[in-house]
Design a protein around this motif. Sequence first.
Motif, short mmCIF file in Angstrom:
data_model
loop_
_atom_site.label_atom_id
_atom_site.label_comp_id
_atom_site.label_asym_id
_atom_site.label_seq_id
_atom_site.Cartn_x
_atom_site.Cartn_y
_atom_site.Cartn_z
N UNK A 1 67.79 64.43 22.68
CA UNK A 1 68.87 63.72 23.35
C UNK A 1 69.48 64.61 24.41
N UNK A 2 69.69 64.06 25.62
CA UNK A 2 70.36 64.79 26.70
C UNK A 2 71.62 64.03 27.08
N UNK B 1 68.28 59.87 27.41
CA UNK B 1 69.28 60.39 28.33
C UNK B 1 70.46 59.43 28.42
N UNK B 2 71.67 60.00 28.34
CA UNK B 2 72.88 59.21 28.51
C UNK B 2 73.96 60.10 29.08
N UNK B 3 75.08 59.51 29.49
CA UNK B 3 76.17 60.30 30.02
C UNK B 3 77.08 59.48 30.91
N UNK B 4 77.96 60.18 31.64
CA UNK B 4 78.92 59.46 32.46
C UNK B 4 79.50 60.37 33.54
N UNK B 5 80.15 59.73 34.51
CA UNK B 5 80.86 60.45 35.58
C UNK B 5 82.33 60.53 35.18
N UNK B 6 82.88 61.75 35.25
CA UNK B 6 84.14 62.08 34.60
C UNK B 6 85.20 62.55 35.58
N UNK B 7 86.41 62.76 35.05
CA UNK B 7 87.50 63.41 35.77
C UNK B 7 87.58 64.90 35.43
N UNK B 8 86.64 65.38 34.65
CA UNK B 8 86.60 66.80 34.31
C UNK B 8 85.54 67.02 33.25
N UNK B 9 84.73 68.06 33.40
CA UNK B 9 83.66 68.35 32.49
C UNK B 9 84.08 69.49 31.56
N UNK B 10 83.78 69.37 30.29
CA UNK B 10 84.13 70.39 29.31
C UNK B 10 82.85 71.02 28.78
N UNK C 1 83.04 80.09 24.76
CA UNK C 1 84.27 79.31 24.83
C UNK C 1 84.18 78.22 25.89
N UNK C 2 84.56 76.99 25.50
CA UNK C 2 84.49 75.89 26.47
C UNK C 2 85.59 76.02 27.51
N UNK C 3 85.34 75.44 28.66
CA UNK C 3 86.27 75.46 29.79
C UNK C 3 86.33 74.08 30.41
N UNK C 4 87.43 73.79 31.10
CA UNK C 4 87.48 72.59 31.93
C UNK C 4 86.89 72.92 33.29
N UNK C 5 85.92 72.11 33.71
CA UNK C 5 85.29 72.28 35.02
C UNK C 5 85.54 71.05 35.87
N UNK C 6 85.47 71.22 37.17
CA UNK C 6 85.48 70.11 38.12
C UNK C 6 84.29 70.27 39.04
N UNK C 7 83.79 69.14 39.54
CA UNK C 7 82.72 69.16 40.54
C UNK C 7 81.44 69.83 40.05
N UNK C 8 81.16 69.70 38.74
CA UNK C 8 79.95 70.30 38.19
C UNK C 8 79.10 69.24 37.47
N UNK C 9 77.89 69.64 37.14
CA UNK C 9 77.05 68.88 36.22
C UNK C 9 76.96 69.68 34.93
N UNK C 10 77.40 69.08 33.82
CA UNK C 10 77.33 69.73 32.51
C UNK C 10 76.24 69.02 31.69
N UNK C 11 75.29 69.79 31.20
CA UNK C 11 74.15 69.26 30.46
C UNK C 11 74.19 69.76 29.02
N UNK C 12 74.12 68.86 28.07
CA UNK C 12 74.05 69.20 26.64
C UNK C 12 72.77 68.62 26.07
N UNK C 13 71.99 69.47 25.39
CA UNK C 13 70.73 69.04 24.79
C UNK C 13 70.84 69.15 23.27
N UNK C 14 70.33 68.13 22.57
CA UNK C 14 70.47 68.05 21.12
C UNK C 14 69.13 67.72 20.48
N UNK C 15 68.87 68.35 19.33
CA UNK C 15 67.73 67.98 18.48
C UNK C 15 68.13 68.21 17.03
N UNK C 16 67.34 67.62 16.13
CA UNK C 16 67.59 67.87 14.72
C UNK C 16 66.26 67.94 13.97
#
Length: 377
Positions: A311-312, A345-354, A362-377
């Motif tokens: 999952x992405x 693949x799923x996701x959305x356009x946001x007002x801030x990426x974490x 440590x997570x941060x608040x980002x703007x104007x970025x692409x944040x990618x999270x990959x998951x498996x089990x």
Amino acid sequence: MNTVQLIKFKDKDWKYLTPEKKLNAPLVLVFGDRFFLEDVNIYKDIKKIFPKGHIVFASTGGNVIGNSVENNCISITAIEFERSTFKVEKINLSDTNLDSFKAGSNLVKKLKGKDLKYILVLSNGSFVNGSELANGMNDTVDSNVLITGGLSADDNRFERTLVSYNENPKDGEIVAIGFYGDSFEVTSSVDGGWTAFGPERIVTKSKSNFLYELDNKPALDLYKRYLGDKSSELPGVALYYPLQIKSEKEEQSKIRTILNINDEYNAMILAGDIPLNSKAQLMMTNVDSLVRASETATKQALDQMVSKPQLALLVSCIGRKLILDQRTIEEVEEAKKVLPNGITMCGFYSYGEIAPYHEENMCQLHNQTMAVTLISE
């Protein structure tokens, strides 16, 4: 892991993008245009499709679903985990006196438990302090737990954002989902594709996300001077020229979008905190750089994976979408090229990426970025 994806456009029926199948108590991620989520029957309608589902809503500035980017719709990604478990918690900012730090900390406390590996946070995007939300979560979470997610959006209207869990979408809500299990694997990365230019200036007057002075001079006056004739297009044109902010306490700089301006106080209102004495610099980009950043973030996340991702989750900024315009799909296509066949693949356009910076925890608040999270089990 089993997944099902659906989409619905105005006055149309739900359309399955994947083969229809029954899932056992799935996590159901519902991303959609705010106007669609204001429908009083929306939760009831989706509950009919997934009667045992854990249904999480977030309003967006556009949806990533499958290999495409869709607007003015609702998309569903339902996920059944076979070897992992998850738990959903929520809190409303009104219950914390709008204390975003406290909200983040309390959510993590509710999710803490044996084998917690990852927290996905979907937050109100209208009046949350995203920086403080991330700080509160960091203050409470164990160092080995990854946190990613984003702030809900309202396209480019900036009027109202909605989030909820197992009820109709509502204002002020923050939802966090904890994932548990020895077999659960998750990685992430974030990249922007922006370049700093012009002189580096010191923030000499600021409060929270309000920037008043740079080098003891009115920040808004300086910003308008750099924009020249384009200053008449504020605040919209500010999405094309965010600020790079580097605080004294952090090694890496952050991008901060300018959401609005206040001529009365000569202030700039940014999408995250602007620490006093931090360094600020203008930034610019082009379409090709934004698209390459999506590829970079995806490669970095993939390089950290031991097993094959299933999952992405892509969370990109509404400002990037406005700049990319007709080429928005390209940043999703670049991510897809890097990822293995068959991945959901799923996701959305946001007002801030974490998300954390690459190779940080440590997570941060980002703007104007692409944040990618990959998951498996």
